[in-house]
Design an enzyme around this catalytic site. Sequence first.
Site, PDB file in Angstrom:
ATOM      1  N   LYS A   1     -27.476 -57.777 -44.265  1.00  0.00           N
ATOM      2  CA  LYS A   1     -28.494 -57.760 -43.216  1.00  0.00           C
ATOM      3  C   LYS A   1     -29.510 -56.704 -43.620  1.00  0.00           C
ATOM      4  O   LYS A   1     -29.160 -55.698 -44.237  1.00  0.00           O
ATOM      5  CB  LYS A   1     -27.840 -57.395 -41.882  1.00  0.00           C
ATOM      6  CG  LYS A   1     -28.772 -57.352 -40.705  1.00  0.00           C
ATOM      7  CD  LYS A   1     -27.990 -56.989 -39.436  1.00  0.00           C
ATOM      8  CE  LYS A   1     -28.916 -56.860 -38.251  1.00  0.00           C
ATOM      9  NZ  LYS A   1     -28.222 -56.410 -37.048  1.00  0.00           N
TER      10      LYS A   1
ATOM     11  N   HIS B   1     -22.138 -49.078 -30.701  1.00  0.00           N
ATOM     12  CA  HIS B   1     -21.222 -50.195 -30.937  1.00  0.00           C
ATOM     13  C   HIS B   1     -20.276 -49.860 -32.085  1.00  0.00           C
ATOM     14  O   HIS B   1     -20.473 -48.890 -32.806  1.00  0.00           O
ATOM     15  CB  HIS B   1     -21.998 -51.473 -31.281  1.00  0.00           C
ATOM     16  CG  HIS B   1     -22.718 -51.388 -32.596  1.00  0.00           C
ATOM     17  ND1 HIS B   1     -23.863 -50.637 -32.787  1.00  0.00           N
ATOM     18  CD2 HIS B   1     -22.434 -51.941 -33.808  1.00  0.00           C
ATOM     19  CE1 HIS B   1     -24.263 -50.744 -34.037  1.00  0.00           C
ATOM     20  NE2 HIS B   1     -23.404 -51.521 -34.692  1.00  0.00           N
TER      21      HIS B   1
ATOM     22  N   ASP C   1     -18.560 -52.055 -35.461  1.00  0.00           N
ATOM     23  CA  ASP C   1     -18.807 -53.296 -36.208  1.00  0.00           C
ATOM     24  C   ASP C   1     -17.601 -54.220 -36.116  1.00  0.00           C
ATOM     25  O   ASP C   1     -16.458 -53.774 -36.220  1.00  0.00           O
ATOM     26  CB  ASP C   1     -19.111 -52.983 -37.671  1.00  0.00           C
ATOM     27  CG  ASP C   1     -20.433 -52.255 -37.847  1.00  0.00           C
ATOM     28  OD1 ASP C   1     -21.294 -52.338 -36.942  1.00  0.00           O
ATOM     29  OD2 ASP C   1     -20.618 -51.600 -38.896  1.00  0.00           O
TER      30      ASP C   1
ATOM     31  N   HIS D   1     -20.957 -46.058 -33.418  1.00  0.00           N
ATOM     32  CA  HIS D   1     -22.216 -45.544 -33.948  1.00  0.00           C
ATOM     33  C   HIS D   1     -23.422 -46.192 -33.274  1.00  0.00           C
ATOM     34  O   HIS D   1     -23.276 -47.183 -32.551  1.00  0.00           O
ATOM     35  CB  HIS D   1     -22.280 -45.739 -35.466  1.00  0.00           C
ATOM     36  CG  HIS D   1     -22.195 -47.174 -35.892  1.00  0.00           C
ATOM     37  ND1 HIS D   1     -21.015 -47.893 -35.878  1.00  0.00           N
ATOM     38  CD2 HIS D   1     -23.142 -48.029 -36.344  1.00  0.00           C
ATOM     39  CE1 HIS D   1     -21.241 -49.130 -36.299  1.00  0.00           C
ATOM     40  NE2 HIS D   1     -22.526 -49.233 -36.584  1.00  0.00           N
TER      41      HIS D   1
END
Length: 198
Positions: free
Chosen positions: A65, A84, A86, A140
């Site tokens: 990404k 959030h 991952d 993070h």
Amino acid sequence: MLTQYRSCLIVDLLPFYARDTNEEYAQNLIGVANKLLGLLSKGLGLEEDEVKQALGGEDLVYMLKINYYPPCPCPELALGVAPHTDMSSITILVPNEVQGLQVFKDGDWYDVAYIPNALIIHIGDQIEILSNGKYKSVYHRTTVNKEKTRMSWPVFLEPPPEFEVGPIPKLVNKDDPPKYKTKKYKDYVYCKLNKLPQ
């Protein structure tokens, strides 16, 4: 009140970003990923390839990404990405020199220092699950800058959608029962994205 600031895919806006460069990076990244997964496996007292096999082995998916955060006139009111963890197993991140990544520890947010030519590695949810909580997923977020553009290139290592991930049996016993359900990765993603119980 903080609001989320959009990131976007900008491959078409980067004439210097060539496909062959991306492919060469991806090939080199496989060796880095194998080394990382092997070390994580040994850290759990397992054989070197057991963590990778518990994530789908050679079918592991590498998803690149590109995050682009243009200058923001009011950075104190915006976030690049909200807090959030991952969903992937690990994230291998290349940032530019503009600070913006923060991790949460002991009740506070800490800036992650930029180190030239270094990779930033995040433990993701799937490693937390298969380790039965021995490794923790990194909580993070990203911030934005008033004057400079921030970019990052994360690669998420994901199990195949139909692959089932759960605590590795060797890491579970009567004193340390399974803390997570075994489920297909696609079902885990669906639940997380829709904020459903796991």
